[in-house]
Design an enzyme around this catalytic site. Structure first.
Site, PDB file in Angstrom:
ATOM      1  N   ILE A  61       0.832  -1.201   0.000  1.00 28.88           N
ATOM      2  CA  ILE A  61       0.000   0.000   0.000  1.00 28.88           C
ATOM      3  C   ILE A  61       0.871   1.257   0.000  1.00 28.88           C
ATOM      4  O   ILE A  61       0.586   2.223  -0.718  1.00 28.88           O
ATOM      5  CB  ILE A  61      -0.949  -0.002   1.207  1.00 28.88           C
ATOM      6  CG1 ILE A  61      -2.017  -1.094   1.039  1.00 28.88           C
ATOM      7  CG2 ILE A  61      -1.623   1.359   1.375  1.00 28.88           C
ATOM      8  CD1 ILE A  61      -2.908  -1.281   2.262  1.00 28.88           C
ATOM      9  N   THR A  72      -1.592  -7.494  -0.869  1.00 30.55           N
ATOM     10  CA  THR A  72      -0.225  -7.079  -0.547  1.00 30.55           C
ATOM     11  C   THR A  72       0.595  -8.277  -0.085  1.00 30.55           C
ATOM     12  O   THR A  72       0.067  -9.376   0.123  1.00 30.55           O
ATOM     13  CB  THR A  72      -0.222  -6.025   0.585  1.00 30.55           C
ATOM     14  OG1 THR A  72      -0.750  -6.640   1.775  1.00 30.55           O
ATOM     15  CG2 THR A  72      -1.050  -4.813   0.217  1.00 30.55           C
ATOM     16  N   TYR A 106      -3.638  -6.665  17.391  1.00 21.74           N
ATOM     17  CA  TYR A 106      -3.662  -5.830  16.186  1.00 21.74           C
ATOM     18  C   TYR A 106      -4.909  -4.950  16.165  1.00 21.74           C
ATOM     19  O   TYR A 106      -4.827  -3.742  15.897  1.00 21.74           O
ATOM     20  CB  TYR A 106      -3.610  -6.729  14.959  1.00 21.74           C
ATOM     21  CG  TYR A 106      -3.688  -6.018  13.633  1.00 21.74           C
ATOM     22  CD1 TYR A 106      -2.622  -5.245  13.168  1.00 21.74           C
ATOM     23  CD2 TYR A 106      -4.814  -6.135  12.822  1.00 21.74           C
ATOM     24  CE1 TYR A 106      -2.681  -4.611  11.938  1.00 21.74           C
ATOM     25  CE2 TYR A 106      -4.882  -5.507  11.589  1.00 21.74           C
ATOM     26  CZ  TYR A 106      -3.814  -4.743  11.154  1.00 21.74           C
ATOM     27  OH  TYR A 106      -3.879  -4.111   9.923  1.00 21.74           O
ATOM     28  N   ARG A 108      12.573   0.520   6.870  1.00 24.81           N
ATOM     29  CA  ARG A 108      13.748  -0.110   7.468  1.00 24.81           C
ATOM     30  C   ARG A 108      14.676  -0.767   6.458  1.00 24.81           C
ATOM     31  O   ARG A 108      15.834  -1.001   6.744  1.00 24.81           O
ATOM     32  CB  ARG A 108      13.300  -1.143   8.510  1.00 24.81           C
ATOM     33  CG  ARG A 108      12.591  -0.538   9.707  1.00 24.81           C
ATOM     34  CD  ARG A 108      12.149  -1.598  10.696  1.00 24.81           C
ATOM     35  NE  ARG A 108      11.157  -2.500  10.124  1.00 24.81           N
ATOM     36  CZ  ARG A 108      10.591  -3.513  10.773  1.00 24.81           C
ATOM     37  NH1 ARG A 108      10.949  -3.765  12.025  1.00 24.81           N
ATOM     38  NH2 ARG A 108       9.688  -4.274  10.197  1.00 24.81           N
ATOM     39  N   LYS A 155      -5.028  -0.841  16.182  1.00 23.82           N
ATOM     40  CA  LYS A 155      -5.643  -0.073  15.100  1.00 23.82           C
ATOM     41  C   LYS A 155      -6.828   0.753  15.611  1.00 23.82           C
ATOM     42  O   LYS A 155      -7.072   1.862  15.122  1.00 23.82           O
ATOM     43  CB  LYS A 155      -6.080  -1.005  13.970  1.00 23.82           C
ATOM     44  CG  LYS A 155      -4.918  -1.585  13.170  1.00 23.82           C
ATOM     45  CD  LYS A 155      -4.107  -0.512  12.454  1.00 23.82           C
ATOM     46  CE  LYS A 155      -3.097  -1.112  11.489  1.00 23.82           C
ATOM     47  NZ  LYS A 155      -2.309  -0.089  10.770  1.00 23.82           N
ATOM     48  N   ASN A 176       1.943   5.091   7.040  1.00 25.35           N
ATOM     49  CA  ASN A 176       1.456   3.818   6.502  1.00 25.35           C
ATOM     50  C   ASN A 176       2.107   2.598   7.139  1.00 25.35           C
ATOM     51  O   ASN A 176       1.514   1.521   7.144  1.00 25.35           O
ATOM     52  CB  ASN A 176       1.705   3.799   4.988  1.00 25.35           C
ATOM     53  CG  ASN A 176       1.555   2.415   4.392  1.00 25.35           C
ATOM     54  OD1 ASN A 176       0.449   1.914   4.219  1.00 25.35           O
ATOM     55  ND2 ASN A 176       2.680   1.775   4.091  1.00 25.35           N
ATOM     56  N   ASP A 205      13.329   3.253  11.602  1.00 20.53           N
ATOM     57  CA  ASP A 205      12.302   2.436  12.242  1.00 20.53           C
ATOM     58  C   ASP A 205      11.325   3.403  12.893  1.00 20.53           C
ATOM     59  O   ASP A 205      11.714   4.191  13.764  1.00 20.53           O
ATOM     60  CB  ASP A 205      12.945   1.524  13.286  1.00 20.53           C
ATOM     61  CG  ASP A 205      11.969   0.561  13.929  1.00 20.53           C
ATOM     62  OD1 ASP A 205      10.762   0.895  14.025  1.00 20.53           O
ATOM     63  OD2 ASP A 205      12.400  -0.516  14.373  1.00 20.53           O
ATOM     64  N   VAL A 206      10.061   3.368  12.473  1.00 20.33           N
ATOM     65  CA  VAL A 206       9.103   4.365  12.955  1.00 20.33           C
ATOM     66  C   VAL A 206       8.803   4.230  14.444  1.00 20.33           C
ATOM     67  O   VAL A 206       8.208   5.134  15.035  1.00 20.33           O
ATOM     68  CB  VAL A 206       7.777   4.322  12.158  1.00 20.33           C
ATOM     69  CG1 VAL A 206       8.015   4.741  10.713  1.00 20.33           C
ATOM     70  CG2 VAL A 206       7.115   2.943  12.240  1.00 20.33           C
TER      71      VAL A 206
END
Length: 255
Positions: A20, A188, A153, A40, A157, A88, A61-62
């Site tokens: 994405i 994906t 998860y 990364r 989110k 994203n 790395d976010v």
């Protein structure tokens, strides 16, 4: 889409090397923006640049605030202040809740929630000073409903959606909008890997495993990454300046 609609804008797309994120980077580039992809894997990012999906790349790395700040500083030095931040980067882990320990919940929150808040804090001050900005989190339908075996998860989110709604109100008079895009199951690498895992664990065929994903979508298919990118592109434009605090669902009617 006009090739100049975003001319003069600088966009940063985290997780922009594949899936994405890569589709979003391509759409923004095609619309005239200068695009920096962050992630990364340097090789994947540089491939996106060499193939024309972005103009620059920064490795970070976010989940690491200092690395994010450094990556944004580098991007700004090359292409100017960041106008469009597309958060994203994310990851999904599957396990029954009783086998989902604190470490798994922390991991999901680190990448999916702090990965959004870290990059937002790196750009919001500048956006507010200049009176324009778009912060767009790529969340998920898992931010709006529950799915079994992905409780960590889903929790992360859902947290992203809460963050978007709260920050949108804080930023409402600054010229900065804050929104989320919530795809359903999308075609994906992430979904492909999940299909491989299901096939390996259950001995079902790949077609049967895919059926478990597409059954959630009333249209009976996976979402195309380009469809998610189109929603992001609209939110970046002037016509969406009154759209903030929203969770835009791209899921064939699932929500």
């Amino acid at each position: 889409m006009s090739e100049t609609i975003l001319k003069g804008r600088h966009a940063v797309v985290t997780g922009g090397g594949r899936g994405i994120g890569r589709a979003i980077a391509q759409a923004l580039t095609d619309a005239g923006a200068k695009v920096t992809v962050v992630g990364r894997d340097r090789a994947t990012l540089e491939r996106a640049v060499s193939e024309g999906s972005a103009h620059g790349a920064a490795v970070a790395d976010v989940t690491d605030p200092e690395a994010v700040q450094a990556a944004v500083k580098d991007a700004v030095s090359r292409h100017g202040a960041v106008d469009l931040m597309i958060a994203n980067a994310g990851a999904a882990a599957s396990a029954p809740f009783m086998k989902s320990g604190p470490d798994l919940f922390r991991q999901m929150l680190d990448i999916n929630l702090l990965g959004v808040t870290n990059v937002t804090q790196a750009v919001l001050g500048s956006m507010t000073e200049r009176g324009f900005g778009r912060v767009i989190a790529v969340a998920s339908t898992a931010g709006l409903k529950g799915y079994p075996y992905v409780s960590a998860y889903c929790a992360a989110k859902h947290a992203v959606i809460g963050f978007v709604r709260a920050l949108a109100l804080e930023a409402a008079k600054t010229g900065v909008t804050v929104n989320a895009v919530c795809p359903g199951f999308t075609d994906t690498d992430l979904v492909s890997t999940s299909l491989d895992r299901i096939v390996a664990k259950t001995n079902r065929s790949r077609e049967e495993a895919l059926g478990e994903f597409v059954k959630h979508n009333p249209q009976g298919r996976l979402i195309d990454p380009a469809e998610v990118a189109d929603a992001v592109l609209w939110l970046c434009g002037e016509g969406a300046r009154s759209v903030t605090g929203q969770a835009i669902v791209v899921a064939g009617g699932e929500i």
